[in-house]
Design an enzyme around this catalytic site. Structure first.
Site, PDB file in Angstrom:
ATOM      1  N   LYS A 270       0.847  -1.197   0.000  1.00 24.31           N
ATOM      2  CA  LYS A 270       0.000   0.000   0.000  1.00 24.31           C
ATOM      3  C   LYS A 270       0.883   1.247   0.000  1.00 24.31           C
ATOM      4  CE  LYS A 270      -4.020  -2.049   2.202  1.00 24.31           C
ATOM      5  NZ  LYS A 270      -5.034  -1.922   3.262  1.00 24.31           N
TER       6      LYS A 270
ATOM      7  N   ASP B 272      14.712   8.789   2.016  1.00 28.21           N
ATOM      8  CA  ASP B 272      15.561   9.179   0.881  1.00 28.21           C
ATOM      9  C   ASP B 272      16.259  10.534   1.073  1.00 28.21           C
ATOM     10  OD1 ASP B 272      15.400   6.906  -0.680  1.00 28.21           O
ATOM     11  OD2 ASP B 272      13.646   7.578  -1.798  1.00 28.21           O
TER      12      ASP B 272
ATOM     13  N   ARG C 257      16.153  -1.819  -3.920  1.00 31.41           N
ATOM     14  CA  ARG C 257      15.037  -2.473  -4.637  1.00 31.41           C
ATOM     15  C   ARG C 257      15.533  -2.975  -5.994  1.00 31.41           C
ATOM     16  NH1 ARG C 257      12.015   1.089  -2.935  1.00 31.41           N
ATOM     17  NH2 ARG C 257      11.483  -0.162  -1.113  1.00 31.41           N
TER      18      ARG C 257
ATOM     19  N   GLY D 282      10.114   8.059   2.041  1.00 32.70           N
ATOM     20  CA  GLY D 282      10.730   7.520   3.255  1.00 32.70           C
ATOM     21  C   GLY D 282      11.918   8.342   3.719  1.00 32.70           C
TER      22      GLY D 282
ATOM     23  N   ASP E  19       9.575  -6.121   1.543  1.00 34.27           N
ATOM     24  CA  ASP E  19       9.777  -5.583   2.880  1.00 34.27           C
ATOM     25  C   ASP E  19      11.164  -4.964   2.898  1.00 34.27           C
ATOM     26  OD1 ASP E  19       8.245  -5.368   5.402  1.00 34.27           O
ATOM     27  OD2 ASP E  19      10.136  -6.088   6.235  1.00 34.27           O
ATOM     28  N   SER E  20      11.213  -3.722   3.335  1.00 36.47           N
ATOM     29  CA  SER E  20      12.466  -2.996   3.210  1.00 36.47           C
ATOM     30  C   SER E  20      12.663  -2.077   4.403  1.00 36.47           C
ATOM     31  CB  SER E  20      12.479  -2.208   1.904  1.00 36.47           C
ATOM     32  OG  SER E  20      11.230  -1.607   1.657  1.00 36.47           O
TER      33      SER E  20
ATOM     34  N   LYS F  66      17.893   6.756  -9.156  1.00 31.37           N
ATOM     35  CA  LYS F  66      17.701   5.963  -7.931  1.00 31.37           C
ATOM     36  C   LYS F  66      17.403   4.511  -8.310  1.00 31.37           C
ATOM     37  CE  LYS F  66      14.741   4.957  -3.997  1.00 31.37           C
ATOM     38  NZ  LYS F  66      13.561   5.209  -3.176  1.00 31.37           N
TER      39      LYS F  66
ATOM     40  N   GLY G   7       5.111   5.069  -2.844  1.00 31.14           N
ATOM     41  CA  GLY G   7       6.490   5.279  -3.306  1.00 31.14           C
ATOM     42  C   GLY G   7       7.084   4.007  -3.885  1.00 31.14           C
TER      43      GLY G   7
HETATM   44  O1  CZF Z   1      13.965   6.429   1.831  1.00 26.77           O
HETATM   45  C1  CZF Z   1      13.556   5.331   1.567  1.00 26.77           C
HETATM   46  N1  CZF Z   1      13.722   4.852   0.309  1.00 26.77           N
HETATM   47  C2  CZF Z   1      13.379   3.628  -0.064  1.00 26.77           C
HETATM   48  O2  CZF Z   1      13.546   3.232  -1.226  1.00 26.77           O
HETATM   49  C3  CZF Z   1      12.790   2.824   0.947  1.00 26.77           C
HETATM   50  N2  CZF Z   1      12.353   1.566   0.963  1.00 26.77           N
HETATM   51  C4  CZF Z   1      11.883   1.363   2.193  1.00 26.77           C
HETATM   52  N3  CZF Z   1      12.029   2.446   2.965  1.00 26.77           N
HETATM   53  C5  CZF Z   1      11.614   2.650   4.370  1.00 26.77           C
HETATM   54  O3  CZF Z   1      11.271   1.425   4.921  1.00 26.77           O
HETATM   55  C6  CZF Z   1       9.869   1.324   5.115  1.00 26.77           C
HETATM   56  C7  CZF Z   1       9.393   0.025   4.565  1.00 26.77           C
HETATM   57  O4  CZF Z   1       8.522  -0.655   5.425  1.00 26.77           O
HETATM   58  P1  CZF Z   1       7.608  -1.782   4.806  1.00 26.77           P
HETATM   59  O5  CZF Z   1       8.465  -2.640   3.924  1.00 26.77           O
HETATM   60  O6  CZF Z   1       6.822  -2.434   5.838  1.00 26.77           O
HETATM   61  O7  CZF Z   1       6.667  -0.953   3.828  1.00 26.77           O
HETATM   62  P2  CZF Z   1       5.363  -0.086   4.094  1.00 26.77           P
HETATM   63  O8  CZF Z   1       4.745  -0.447   5.411  1.00 26.77           O
HETATM   64  O9  CZF Z   1       5.695   1.341   3.881  1.00 26.77           O
HETATM   65  O10 CZF Z   1       4.410  -0.568   2.903  1.00 26.77           O
HETATM   66  P3  CZF Z   1       3.888  -2.081   2.605  1.00 26.77           P
HETATM   67  O11 CZF Z   1       4.628  -2.535   1.383  1.00 26.77           O
HETATM   68  O12 CZF Z   1       4.214  -2.927   3.797  1.00 26.77           O
HETATM   69  O13 CZF Z   1       2.426  -1.937   2.348  1.00 26.77           O
HETATM   70  C8  CZF Z   1       9.263   2.468   4.294  1.00 26.77           C
HETATM   71  O14 CZF Z   1       8.022   2.896   4.790  1.00 26.77           O
HETATM   72  C9  CZF Z   1      10.355   3.513   4.410  1.00 26.77           C
HETATM   73  O15 CZF Z   1      10.258   4.146   5.633  1.00 26.77           O
HETATM   74  C10 CZF Z   1      12.593   3.362   2.218  1.00 26.77           C
HETATM   75  N4  CZF Z   1      12.953   4.608   2.521  1.00 26.77           N
HETATM   76 MG    MG Z   2       4.600  -2.382   5.916  1.00 28.76          MG
END
Ligand code: CZF
Ligand code: MG
Length: 199
Positions: A9, A157, A183, A155, A71-72, A177, A12
């Protein structure tokens, strides 16, 4: 044209997946674009792999089609790897990018440049009905800047400066990027696996 569902969801992330898959003539759809609406999958795991699998397997189970999840997060060495798997909610359930960045910068106050090393990590999981889940991991090394800079991305970045660059991830053009990101590195492994599947 082929379709792929991304169990996310996060707008980005989805934007980046749409750009990646366009190159293979595929369209990526996020959960908010489907007719059926899904509640958030609870991310109860303690590793990126566990949480990516939870998201991919839950949604694939409902839809009975292959689903990709991501998941990141950001691992900061001076913070013993935090925020890590808790990156999205580091400053609270509201998942505010601004509040998360503020918290990280505050915790790093007084930490000298040489000790501000960090990496973005991305784990992709592909779940297919009746098959074992496939995982792909990627990362990009960098440092956390003193102040946020740049308007692109999402996030953390604006505070992450990738190794070999004088700009933050948010100051790079999105296409730039997408050539170096965590990713992208994970997508390279995924692409290899997809090609093997097609043989
Ligand atoms: O600056 C950033 N550039 C990136 O490229 C990036 N990728 C991940 N992140 C951070 O890590 C969280 C993932 O958490 P996450 O994997 O649980 O995702 P999410 O909860 O936002 O969405 P969903 O995929 O779970 O629905 C994100 O919200 C960000 O804060 C990033 N920050
Ligand atoms: Mg999440």
């Amino acid at each position: 044209m082929n379709k792929i569902i991304i169990a996310t969801k996060n707008a980005g992330k989805l934007k980046e997946f749409k750009a990646f898959f366009e190159q293979y003539d595929m369209t990526a759809y996020g959960l908010d674009e489907l007719d059926k609406q899904f509640d958030d999958v609870e991310e109860t795991g303690t590793t990126f792999e566990e949480n990516a699998a939870l998201k991919a397997e839950t949604i694939a189970g409902f839809l009975q089609v292959p689903v990709l999840a991501d998941d990141s997060g950001l691992e900061i060495d001076a913070l013993e790897g935090r925020p890590g798997v808790y990156s999205a909610r580091y400053a609270g359930e509201a998942k505010s990018d601004q509040a998360n960045m503020d918290k990280v910068l505050e915790e790093l106050q007084g930490v000298p440049a040489a000790e501000r090393t960090a990496r973005f990590v991305c784990v992709l999981a592909v779940s297919q009905p009746g098959k074992e889940t496939f995982y792909a991991r990627g990362h990009v090394e960098g440092v956390i800047t003193e102040v946020p800079q740049g308007e692109h991305g999402f996030g953390y970045d604006p505070v992450f400066q990738p190794e070999g660059y004088e700009k933050t991830m948010a100051q790079l053009e999105p296409a730039e990027k997408n050539q170096i990101s965590h990713r992208k590195q994970a997508m390279v492994h995924l692409e290899k696996w997809l090609n093997e599947q097609a043989k």
